[in-house]
Design a protein around this motif. Structure first.
Motif, PDB file in Angstrom:
ATOM      1  N   GLY A   1      25.193  48.217  35.400  1.00 14.04           N
ATOM      2  CA  GLY A   1      24.372  48.743  34.727  1.00 14.04           C
ATOM      3  C   GLY A   1      23.754  49.980  35.201  1.00 14.04           C
ATOM      4  N   ASP A   2      22.480  50.005  34.793  1.00 12.65           N
ATOM      5  CA  ASP A   2      21.667  51.200  34.887  1.00 12.65           C
ATOM      6  C   ASP A   2      20.618  50.795  36.021  1.00 12.65           C
ATOM      7  OD1 ASP A   2      19.885  53.455  35.103  1.00 12.65           O
ATOM      8  OD2 ASP A   2      19.542  53.451  32.766  1.00 12.65           O
ATOM      9  N   ILE A   3      20.682  51.260  37.202  1.00 12.81           N
ATOM     10  CA  ILE A   3      19.747  51.112  38.153  1.00 12.81           C
ATOM     11  C   ILE A   3      18.296  51.290  37.937  1.00 12.81           C
ATOM     12  CG2 ILE A   3      19.399  53.229  39.812  1.00 12.81           C
ATOM     13  CD1 ILE A   3      20.017  51.325  42.295  1.00 12.81           C
ATOM     14  N   THR A   4      17.768  52.197  36.813  1.00 10.32           N
ATOM     15  CA  THR A   4      16.544  52.520  36.534  1.00 10.32           C
ATOM     16  C   THR A   4      15.658  51.426  35.848  1.00 10.32           C
ATOM     17  OG1 THR A   4      17.025  53.659  34.556  1.00 10.32           O
ATOM     18  CG2 THR A   4      17.095  54.986  36.506  1.00 10.32           C
TER      19      THR A   4
ATOM     20  N   ALA B   1      20.096  60.658  47.055  1.00 15.33           N
ATOM     21  CA  ALA B   1      19.445  61.806  46.692  1.00 15.33           C
ATOM     22  C   ALA B   1      20.208  62.896  47.583  1.00 15.33           C
ATOM     23  CB  ALA B   1      17.875  61.784  47.520  1.00 15.33           C
ATOM     24  N   ASN B   2      19.858  64.186  47.594  1.00 11.57           N
ATOM     25  CA  ASN B   2      20.190  65.179  48.328  1.00 11.57           C
ATOM     26  C   ASN B   2      19.180  65.783  49.544  1.00 11.57           C
ATOM     27  OD1 ASN B   2      18.834  67.653  47.280  1.00 11.57           O
ATOM     28  ND2 ASN B   2      19.793  66.804  45.650  1.00 11.57           N
ATOM     29  N   PRO B   3      19.401  66.427  50.427  1.00 12.69           N
ATOM     30  CA  PRO B   3      18.452  66.578  51.467  1.00 12.69           C
ATOM     31  C   PRO B   3      17.499  67.302  50.890  1.00 12.69           C
ATOM     32  CG  PRO B   3      20.713  67.007  52.405  1.00 12.69           C
ATOM     33  CD  PRO B   3      20.764  66.861  50.888  1.00 12.69           C
TER      34      PRO B   3
ATOM     35  N   GLY C   1      18.144  66.182  41.255  1.00 11.79           N
ATOM     36  CA  GLY C   1      19.668  66.444  40.996  1.00 11.79           C
ATOM     37  C   GLY C   1      20.335  65.828  39.839  1.00 11.79           C
ATOM     38  N   GLY C   2      21.611  65.652  39.871  1.00 13.18           N
ATOM     39  CA  GLY C   2      22.484  64.904  38.752  1.00 13.18           C
ATOM     40  C   GLY C   2      22.562  63.651  39.115  1.00 13.18           C
ATOM     41  N   GLY C   3      23.527  62.794  38.437  1.00 13.06           N
ATOM     42  CA  GLY C   3      23.933  61.498  38.972  1.00 13.06           C
ATOM     43  C   GLY C   3      22.905  60.640  38.826  1.00 13.06           C
ATOM     44  N   VAL C   4      22.766  59.566  39.460  1.00 11.69           N
ATOM     45  CA  VAL C   4      21.820  58.599  39.786  1.00 11.69           C
ATOM     46  C   VAL C   4      20.526  59.365  39.959  1.00 11.69           C
ATOM     47  CG1 VAL C   4      22.117  57.576  42.037  1.00 11.69           C
ATOM     48  CG2 VAL C   4      21.392  56.203  40.393  1.00 11.69           C
ATOM     49  N   ASP C   5      20.482  60.312  40.937  1.00  8.71           N
ATOM     50  CA  ASP C   5      19.223  60.952  41.152  1.00  8.71           C
ATOM     51  C   ASP C   5      18.563  61.525  39.939  1.00  8.71           C
ATOM     52  OD1 ASP C   5      17.331  62.256  42.713  1.00  8.71           O
ATOM     53  OD2 ASP C   5      18.723  63.687  43.484  1.00  8.71           O
ATOM     54  N   GLY C   6      19.196  62.119  38.979  1.00  3.37           N
ATOM     55  CA  GLY C   6      18.574  62.778  37.840  1.00  3.37           C
ATOM     56  C   GLY C   6      18.038  61.558  36.878  1.00  3.37           C
TER      57      GLY C   6
ATOM     58  N   ILE D   1      26.359  54.713  46.921  1.00  2.00           N
ATOM     59  CA  ILE D   1      25.926  55.776  47.522  1.00  2.00           C
ATOM     60  C   ILE D   1      27.067  56.707  47.633  1.00  2.00           C
ATOM     61  CG2 ILE D   1      24.718  56.939  49.614  1.00  2.00           C
ATOM     62  CD1 ILE D   1      22.960  54.216  49.764  1.00  2.00           C
ATOM     63  N   SER D   2      26.984  58.153  47.453  1.00  2.00           N
ATOM     64  CA  SER D   2      28.135  58.964  47.893  1.00  2.00           C
ATOM     65  C   SER D   2      29.272  58.977  47.046  1.00  2.00           C
ATOM     66  CB  SER D   2      28.545  58.845  49.318  1.00  2.00           C
ATOM     67  OG  SER D   2      27.417  59.427  50.205  1.00  2.00           O
ATOM     68  N   THR D   3      29.452  57.876  45.890  1.00  2.00           N
ATOM     69  CA  THR D   3      30.913  58.054  45.264  1.00  2.00           C
ATOM     70  C   THR D   3      30.840  58.633  44.191  1.00  2.00           C
ATOM     71  OG1 THR D   3      29.913  56.109  43.938  1.00  2.00           O
ATOM     72  CG2 THR D   3      30.935  55.546  46.094  1.00  2.00           C
ATOM     73  N   GLY D   4      29.679  59.348  43.717  1.00  2.84           N
ATOM     74  CA  GLY D   4      29.743  60.483  42.551  1.00  2.84           C
ATOM     75  C   GLY D   4      30.179  61.750  43.038  1.00  2.84           C
ATOM     76  N   VAL D   5      29.140  62.429  42.915  1.00  2.00           N
ATOM     77  CA  VAL D   5      29.189  64.011  43.254  1.00  2.00           C
ATOM     78  C   VAL D   5      29.748  64.120  44.841  1.00  2.00           C
ATOM     79  CG1 VAL D   5      27.883  66.320  43.501  1.00  2.00           C
ATOM     80  CG2 VAL D   5      27.403  64.668  41.492  1.00  2.00           C
ATOM     81  N   TYR D   6      29.179  63.333  45.542  1.00  3.10           N
ATOM     82  CA  TYR D   6      29.762  63.370  46.889  1.00  3.10           C
ATOM     83  C   TYR D   6      30.930  63.169  47.240  1.00  3.10           C
ATOM     84  CZ  TYR D   6      25.151  64.903  48.455  1.00  3.10           C
ATOM     85  OH  TYR D   6      23.920  65.852  48.790  1.00  3.10           O
ATOM     86  N   GLY D   7      31.713  62.286  46.439  1.00  2.00           N
ATOM     87  CA  GLY D   7      33.205  62.031  46.547  1.00  2.00           C
ATOM     88  C   GLY D   7      33.879  61.199  47.718  1.00  2.00           C
TER      89      GLY D   7
HETATM   90  N1  AR6 Z   1      22.406  53.693  37.722  1.00  3.42           N
HETATM   91  C1  AR6 Z   1      23.448  53.290  38.602  1.00  3.42           C
HETATM   92  N2  AR6 Z   1      24.463  53.930  39.156  1.00  3.42           N
HETATM   93  C2  AR6 Z   1      24.356  55.090  38.522  1.00  3.42           C
HETATM   94  C3  AR6 Z   1      23.616  55.782  37.612  1.00  3.42           C
HETATM   95  C4  AR6 Z   1      22.694  55.015  37.191  1.00  3.42           C
HETATM   96  N3  AR6 Z   1      21.820  55.152  36.482  1.00  3.42           N
HETATM   97  N4  AR6 Z   1      23.998  57.002  37.316  1.00  3.42           N
HETATM   98  C5  AR6 Z   1      25.129  57.259  38.139  1.00  3.42           C
HETATM   99  N5  AR6 Z   1      25.356  56.147  38.974  1.00  3.42           N
HETATM  100  P1  AR6 Z   1      25.861  60.284  42.347  1.00  3.42           P
HETATM  101  P2  AR6 Z   1      26.146  60.905  45.365  1.00  3.42           P
HETATM  102  C6  AR6 Z   1      26.394  55.778  39.911  1.00  3.42           C
HETATM  103  O1  AR6 Z   1      26.786  61.289  42.011  1.00  3.42           O
HETATM  104  O2  AR6 Z   1      27.750  60.794  45.073  1.00  3.42           O
HETATM  105  C7  AR6 Z   1      22.850  64.204  42.958  1.00  3.42           C
HETATM  106  O3  AR6 Z   1      22.956  65.563  42.210  1.00  3.42           O
HETATM  107  C8  AR6 Z   1      27.801  57.041  39.917  1.00  3.42           C
HETATM  108  O4  AR6 Z   1      28.557  56.404  38.970  1.00  3.42           O
HETATM  109  O5  AR6 Z   1      24.720  59.899  41.540  1.00  3.42           O
HETATM  110  O6  AR6 Z   1      25.532  60.227  46.534  1.00  3.42           O
HETATM  111  C9  AR6 Z   1      22.005  64.185  44.102  1.00  3.42           C
HETATM  112  O7  AR6 Z   1      20.990  64.819  43.869  1.00  3.42           O
HETATM  113  C10 AR6 Z   1      28.233  56.853  41.115  1.00  3.42           C
HETATM  114  O8  AR6 Z   1      28.941  55.778  41.461  1.00  3.42           O
HETATM  115  O9  AR6 Z   1      25.385  60.093  44.037  1.00  3.42           O
HETATM  116  C11 AR6 Z   1      23.043  64.696  45.305  1.00  3.42           C
HETATM  117  O10 AR6 Z   1      22.910  66.139  45.253  1.00  3.42           O
HETATM  118  C12 AR6 Z   1      26.877  56.472  42.060  1.00  3.42           C
HETATM  119  O11 AR6 Z   1      25.916  56.318  41.263  1.00  3.42           O
HETATM  120  C13 AR6 Z   1      24.312  63.937  44.915  1.00  3.42           C
HETATM  121  O12 AR6 Z   1      24.259  64.037  43.429  1.00  3.42           O
HETATM  122  C14 AR6 Z   1      26.597  57.742  43.094  1.00  3.42           C
HETATM  123  O13 AR6 Z   1      26.901  58.995  42.334  1.00  3.42           O
HETATM  124  C15 AR6 Z   1      24.696  62.843  45.681  1.00  3.42           C
HETATM  125  O14 AR6 Z   1      25.720  62.425  45.383  1.00  3.42           O
END
Ligand code: AR6
Length: 178
Positions: free
Chosen positions: A10-13, A24-26, A31-36, A121-127
């Motif tokens: 689910g949603d960590i928030t 986060a990013n440095p 940013g996007g993803g979980v950070d946003g 951590i790192s499995t979204g935008v960071y690939g």
């Molecule tokens: N709750 C739990 N997990 C989530 C949520 C949520 N609300 N939203 C996304 N995920 P990412 P990264 C998962 O891209 O790869 C940001 O722009 C998502 O499915 O958020 O570390 C930062 O500012 C994935 O499995 O983080 C950085 O620039 C995981 O969270 C960059 O993205 C991480 O995906 C960091 O990239």
């Protein structure tokens, strides 16, 4: 006894734990993803707190972690860590990901927090490949917990069921699910 590591989908928030970890990013400026999602749910106080940390310490290097208040979140604090950007696997990505988990756990313990929730951590935008990242997460958290009293419980929050099944399989293999 409740297991020390729990997989949550689910949603960590939304989690009422002591600390949630932000991927986060440095810049620490969102940013996007979980950070946003975390910044949206926490409200503007979180960005202000991140700006103060930035003024004091500069950017957050990959593998490092900083702590702030949590604004409107149900959690008491947010730990912002920066995972590695996946560049094929031979740029210290695994070591940096381990450090991100370890430094976040240590920072939670230093603040006397008992419960902490991590995203993948790192499995979204960071690939970072999901299976390898999950293995590192479970192993690093397990190793940390066996040697220290805090935190007492760690939630690994997976955004989708597929990732949750992957984590659960690894946790079962490690014998931590009893
Ligand atoms: N709750 C739990 N997990 C989530 C949520 C949520 N609300 N939203 C996304 N995920 P990412 P990264 C998962 O891209 O790869 C940001 O722009 C998502 O499915 O958020 O570390 C930062 O500012 C994935 O499995 O983080 C950085 O620039 C995981 O969270 C960059 O993205 C991480 O995906 C960091 O990239």
């Amino acid at each position: 006894m409740k297991p020390q590591i729990e997989i949550v989908t689910g949603d960590i928030t939304t989690l009422p734990v002591d600390v949630i970890v932000n991927a986060a990013n440095p810049s620490l400026l969102g940013g996007g993803g979980v950070d946003g999602a975390i910044h949206r749910a926490a409200g503007p106080a979180l960005l202000e707190a991140c700006k103060v940390v930035r003024q004091q310490q500069g950017e957050c290097a990959p593998g490092h972690a900083v702590i702030t208040l949590a604004g409107n979140l149900p959690a008491k604090a947010v730990i912002h860590t920066v995972g590695p950007v996946w560049q094929g696997g031979d740029h210290q990505e695994a070591r940096i990901l381990e450090e991100a988990y370890r430094n976040s756990l240590a920072l939670a313990a230093a603040n006397n927090y008992r419960t902490i929730a991590f995203p993948a951590i790192s499995t979204g935008v960071y690939g970072f490949p999901r299976a390898a990242a999950a293995e590192i997460a479970i192993r690093t958290i397990s190793d940390y917990l066996t040697r220290r009293p805090l935190p007492e419980r760690v939630y690994c929050v997976c955004y989708d069921e597929e990732n949750a099944r992957l984590y659960q399989r690894l946790l079962t293999q490690q014998g931590n699910d009893t």
